[in-house]
Every structure is written in structure tokens, then in C-alpha cells.
Design an enzyme around this catalytic site. Sequence first.
Site, PDB file in Angstrom:
ATOM      1  N   TYR A 135       0.949  -1.308  -0.738  1.00 54.71           N
ATOM      2  CA  TYR A 135       0.212   0.120   0.369  1.00 54.71           C
ATOM      3  C   TYR A 135       0.625   1.166  -0.304  1.00 54.71           C
ATOM      4  O   TYR A 135       0.911   1.589   1.025  1.00 54.71           O
ATOM      5  CB  TYR A 135      -0.618  -0.319   1.098  1.00 54.71           C
ATOM      6  CG  TYR A 135      -2.056   1.105   1.703  1.00 54.71           C
ATOM      7  CD1 TYR A 135      -2.034   2.142   0.603  1.00 54.71           C
ATOM      8  CD2 TYR A 135      -2.701   1.021   2.383  1.00 54.71           C
ATOM      9  CE1 TYR A 135      -3.032   2.726   0.924  1.00 54.71           C
ATOM     10  CE2 TYR A 135      -4.244   2.556   2.711  1.00 54.71           C
ATOM     11  CZ  TYR A 135      -3.537   3.363   2.049  1.00 54.71           C
ATOM     12  OH  TYR A 135      -4.589   4.047   2.587  1.00 54.71           O
ATOM     13  N   LYS A 165      -0.938  -0.747  -4.161  1.00 62.42           N
ATOM     14  CA  LYS A 165      -1.676  -0.307  -4.423  1.00 62.42           C
ATOM     15  C   LYS A 165      -1.495   1.308  -4.656  1.00 62.42           C
ATOM     16  O   LYS A 165      -0.846   1.602  -3.043  1.00 62.42           O
ATOM     17  CB  LYS A 165      -2.961  -0.046  -3.127  1.00 62.42           C
ATOM     18  CG  LYS A 165      -4.230   0.673  -2.668  1.00 62.42           C
ATOM     19  CD  LYS A 165      -4.773   0.962  -1.293  1.00 62.42           C
ATOM     20  CE  LYS A 165      -6.166   1.857  -1.402  1.00 62.42           C
ATOM     21  NZ  LYS A 165      -5.475   3.230  -0.398  1.00 62.42           N
TER      22      LYS A 165
END
Length: 301
Positions: A135, A165
Amino acid sequence: MKIKNLIAATYAPLHPDGSLNTSIISEYSKFLVRNKVAGVFMNGSTGDFVSLSTEERKEITTAWSQNKTSDLYLIDHVGDPSLKVSMDLATHAADKVDAIAVLAPYYFKLNTIEKLVHYCKEVAACAPNLPFYYYHIPVLSGANLNMLDFLKVASKEIPNLEGIKFTNNNLIDFMHCKHFEDGKFNILFGFDEIFLASLPLGADGWVGSTYNHMAPLYYKIKTLFEAGKMTEAAELQRKAIRFVEILDAHGGFNGVAKGFMKTFGIDCGPSRFPHTTLGDDAYNGIKKELDALGLLEHLSG
């Protein structure tokens, strides 16, 4: 499986007294599916993971897993400044969700790709049968590292690495990641306000908080882009940005947007400090502002 389309970064539902209210997750799940949201990113920034205890995060993971359907792909964010806690959360999630993700530790910040890969590798190994996502959100994590460089190293070190992400506005880095090794990795775009800008670069999966509220609008932007109607697509993107700005002006986006879920019959309850919790009168005023912009017709239903 490469997850595509919109993935909602979900809120941590609370009772009025501030305790967890996982009983609404069943309705929350149905609401997202009804609006063609393809997945859930739980326990992330939108989900106030930094304001939750480890046990509360585990409860949220368990509750979503108990309401799992084939229509909703579940990604559990298990990152924590403590590698030990992150590994514990990953182990807990290993038999409950479809994938896990971590952001970089954000107090003692990571300053090299090697440290980041080591951290990710240790966590990913705790759920070896699950796809693993990094992320990337440098504005909050402080790990302002190049993601193409990360992929070059991590792809050789982390067997279950699925993708990133990518919550950053560095579109050049995003594009390079998207095409790394002929598009082998799933690079999920995570910056709602420039959703439109991600489309020419090949984005086909997105994670964001406003997909809770306006999934139909974003799918319409995508349809207009594909039809070559860029002016109309850009106008809808502008409205999406105004949605964020209007809610943010009432005390901060995260808390205000969480409370806005009550508009859809999904009462996620109050926000934890330092986020803002508003009353019904304030939301009536917000809806009038949104209506004046022609935004109400684009909200989820």
C-alpha cells in the site's frame, strides 16, 4: 486473480458509544454489491486503522469474512508500525480474506527499498497462500520511494506479491509499474480525485473511499472516456472533486464522509478522534450544497 473495477475503502462501523458495530457489515456488503463495487479494502486509512486496537482490527476482518460473497473481493490491510503486530494480523487474516496489504511503518520511516522489501516479505510470509499488496501512500507513511524500483526487487523476494495499491499522484511511476514485466502485477490506483487521469495509462482497478458514495459516477466517467467524450468525463471528475471539497470543508473529509453513509441507510456511527462527527442538520445542509451542483443524481443508491 487480478481484481478489477472499483474497490471501496470501507469504514470501521461504530456504535454511538464508540465501540465496534460489526452487525451492519451484512447490509454494508449488500449495498456495495448493489452499486457494482467489486471489492473491499478494510482496515485502511479510511477505516481509521490507526485509531483501532489490534483486536478491533481482527474483529472487523472476521466480520467481513463472515459476510463474504463471490461478488465482493476482500483485501485486508494488516500494516502497523510494529512488524510483530503486522505479522500477527496477517496470520489472523490468512484464512479469512482474499488478499492482504501493508503500508510502510510510519513513525520510524523507511528510507530504502531494501528495508521496505524486508518488511513486506516478513508480513507476506505469514499468509503465504494469499495475494500480497504493498500500500503505497507516501503522504501518510513517509516512505516516498520509487515503486518501479520496489517491484524490481520485491518481485524476486516475495513469492505471493500481487501488486500495489498506488495512492500517489506520480503518474509516471504508476505507468512504469503498470507495464513492469508486461503488466504482470496488479497496480490498483488509489487517488480518487484523479481517477480520470489514470484511464489513459491503463488503470483498470481502483481503491478509494469515495467509491462508497459515488460508484455510479466513476463508472460513468469510465464509460465516457471509452466513448471519447473527454469533456463530459472531465466535468464528472470535477463534480467528484467538489464532493470531496464540500465534505472536507465541514470538518475534515474522513469523518464527515463516514457520517454521510447514513444517507444511504448504512449508519457507520461516529468517528474516532481526531475526526469530526456531525449531526443530521449539518448533513441536510451538505445535501443542499451537493444538489446545487447536480451531484445527488450521481450518488450510490
